[in-house]
Design a protein around this motif. Structure first.
Motif, PDB file in Angstrom:
ATOM      1  N   GLY A 125       1.038  -1.068   0.633  1.00  0.00           N
ATOM      2  CA  GLY A 125       0.066  -0.022  -0.211  1.00  0.00           C
ATOM      3  C   GLY A 125       0.902   1.100   0.050  1.00  0.00           C
ATOM      4  N   ILE A 126       2.164   2.016   0.234  1.00  0.00           N
ATOM      5  CA  ILE A 126       2.631   1.799   1.368  1.00  0.00           C
ATOM      6  C   ILE A 126       3.624   2.979  -0.581  1.00  0.00           C
ATOM      7  CG2 ILE A 126       4.655   3.250   1.900  1.00  0.00           C
ATOM      8  CD1 ILE A 126       3.933   2.018   3.800  1.00  0.00           C
ATOM      9  N   THR A 175      -1.010   4.839   6.843  1.00  0.00           N
ATOM     10  CA  THR A 175      -0.906   4.928   5.368  1.00  0.00           C
ATOM     11  C   THR A 175      -1.401   3.929   4.847  1.00  0.00           C
ATOM     12  OG1 THR A 175       0.184   2.493   5.605  1.00  0.00           O
ATOM     13  CG2 THR A 175       2.172   4.206   5.953  1.00  0.00           C
ATOM     14  N   PHE A 176      -1.941   4.028   3.605  1.00  0.00           N
ATOM     15  CA  PHE A 176      -2.952   3.827   2.581  1.00  0.00           C
ATOM     16  C   PHE A 176      -3.672   2.804   2.580  1.00  0.00           C
ATOM     17  CE2 PHE A 176      -4.499   1.436  -1.160  1.00  0.00           C
ATOM     18  CZ  PHE A 176      -4.813   1.768  -1.746  1.00  0.00           C
ATOM     19  N   ALA A 177      -3.157   1.535   3.687  1.00  0.00           N
ATOM     20  CA  ALA A 177      -3.815   0.561   3.728  1.00  0.00           C
ATOM     21  C   ALA A 177      -4.383   0.507   5.691  1.00  0.00           C
ATOM     22  CB  ALA A 177      -3.297  -0.709   4.093  1.00  0.00           C
ATOM     23  N   GLY A 178      -4.248   1.908   6.208  1.00  0.00           N
ATOM     24  CA  GLY A 178      -4.869   1.773   7.314  1.00  0.00           C
ATOM     25  C   GLY A 178      -5.919   1.690   8.381  1.00  0.00           C
ATOM     26  N   ILE A 179      -6.115   1.910   8.861  1.00  0.00           N
ATOM     27  CA  ILE A 179      -7.462   2.414   9.222  1.00  0.00           C
ATOM     28  C   ILE A 179      -7.592   2.680  11.261  1.00  0.00           C
ATOM     29  CG2 ILE A 179      -8.051  -0.100  10.634  1.00  0.00           C
ATOM     30  CD1 ILE A 179     -10.500  -0.632  10.484  1.00  0.00           C
ATOM     31  N   ARG A 181       2.943   5.500  -3.204  1.00  0.00           N
ATOM     32  CA  ARG A 181       4.045   6.402  -3.742  1.00  0.00           C
ATOM     33  C   ARG A 181       4.922   6.356  -4.902  1.00  0.00           C
ATOM     34  NH1 ARG A 181       8.249   5.145   1.399  1.00  0.00           N
ATOM     35  NH2 ARG A 181       7.484   6.246   2.706  1.00  0.00           N
ATOM     36  N   LEU A 182       4.289   4.988  -5.827  1.00  0.00           N
ATOM     37  CA  LEU A 182       4.772   4.795  -7.550  1.00  0.00           C
ATOM     38  C   LEU A 182       3.078   5.089  -8.295  1.00  0.00           C
ATOM     39  CD1 LEU A 182       5.654   1.425  -7.476  1.00  0.00           C
ATOM     40  CD2 LEU A 182       7.288   2.723  -7.589  1.00  0.00           C
TER      41      LEU A 182
END
Length: 226
Positions: free
Chosen positions: A27-28, A186-190, A32-33
């Motif tokens: 996810g990170i 980050t992207f996948a966080g909750i 970034r990409l």
């Protein structure tokens, strides 16, 4: 105590750690990409997660490869493992998941723990978690109860990769992974406030799935899940 329990616990800890590291790490990397394309980020995240599940289950299945407290509790409900074994494995899964989140943060030069601020609220998301968990448990135990244990890795990896897309919650479907994702902003966080509701929905999905499995598979090959 079952002499195999320590090995099983280590397998669950390591497997869940790698699973969470893959979910958060990909996810990170995806954010970034592909910073301007959320759809592409989700595609990258889902492919990595599905692939790592196939690999981890294939490698650890001979020891223990649930990586999910709901799956372990359903095993207990079916009488395949004892209460003590279930408790030890669930603790190992949660600890492994948190360790995986910390490692993922460190691999991408973030603080070891960054509490997520990503709120995931709404009845539609909780419904999605129930649906995602029912499907996951049905696929696992449907395969096992019909004597096709060798297909579990591919069935689970494919299902989770797909469920990222067809559920509005992106298919957490795993209390240990849900708790762990709280530790990465980050992207996948909750966010912590969303975690209890997701876990309750997942446990509810597990109950529904267990009832469905018992109803559908009247004649079964009774083997313990990996």
């Amino acid at each position: 105590m079952n002499p195999d329990l320590p090995r099983r616990a280590v397998a669950e800890l390591v497997g869940t750690a790698f699973l969470v590291a893959a979910v958060i790490g990909s996810g990170i990397a995806a954010s970034r990409l592909s910073p301007d394309d959320v759809g592409l980020q989700l595609l990258e995240n889902s492919i990595a997660t599905g692939a790592v599940l196939v690999a981890l289950i294939l490698a650890l299945q001979p020891v223990s490869a649930a990586f999910n407290p709901v799956v372990t509790l359903v095993e207990r409900a079916f009488g395949l493992i004892t209460t003590t074994t279930a408790a030890v494995l669930v603790v190992a899964q949660v600890v492994g998941g948190i360790a995986g989140a910390v490692v993922a943060n460190l691999m991408f030069d973030l603080d070891p723990v960054t509490i997520s601020t990503h709120d995931r609220t709404g009845g539609h998301l909780l419904l999605a978690e129930v649906v995602a968990t029912v499907g996951l448990v049905l696929i696992i135990f449907g395969s096992i109860r019909t004597g096709r244990t060798e297909t579990v890795a591919f069935a689970v990896g494919g299902y989770i990769a797909a469920a990222y897309w067809f559920t509005s919650s992106t298919s957490f479907a795993n209390p240990a992974v849900t708790v762990a994702r709280m530790f990465s902003d980050t992207f996948a966080g909750i966010s912590p406030s969303s975690v209890p509701w997701f876990v309750l929905a997942q446990l509810g999905g597990g109950v529904l799935a267990a009832l469905l499995v018992r109803y559908l598979y009247l004649t079964t090959v009774e083997t313990e899940t990996p």
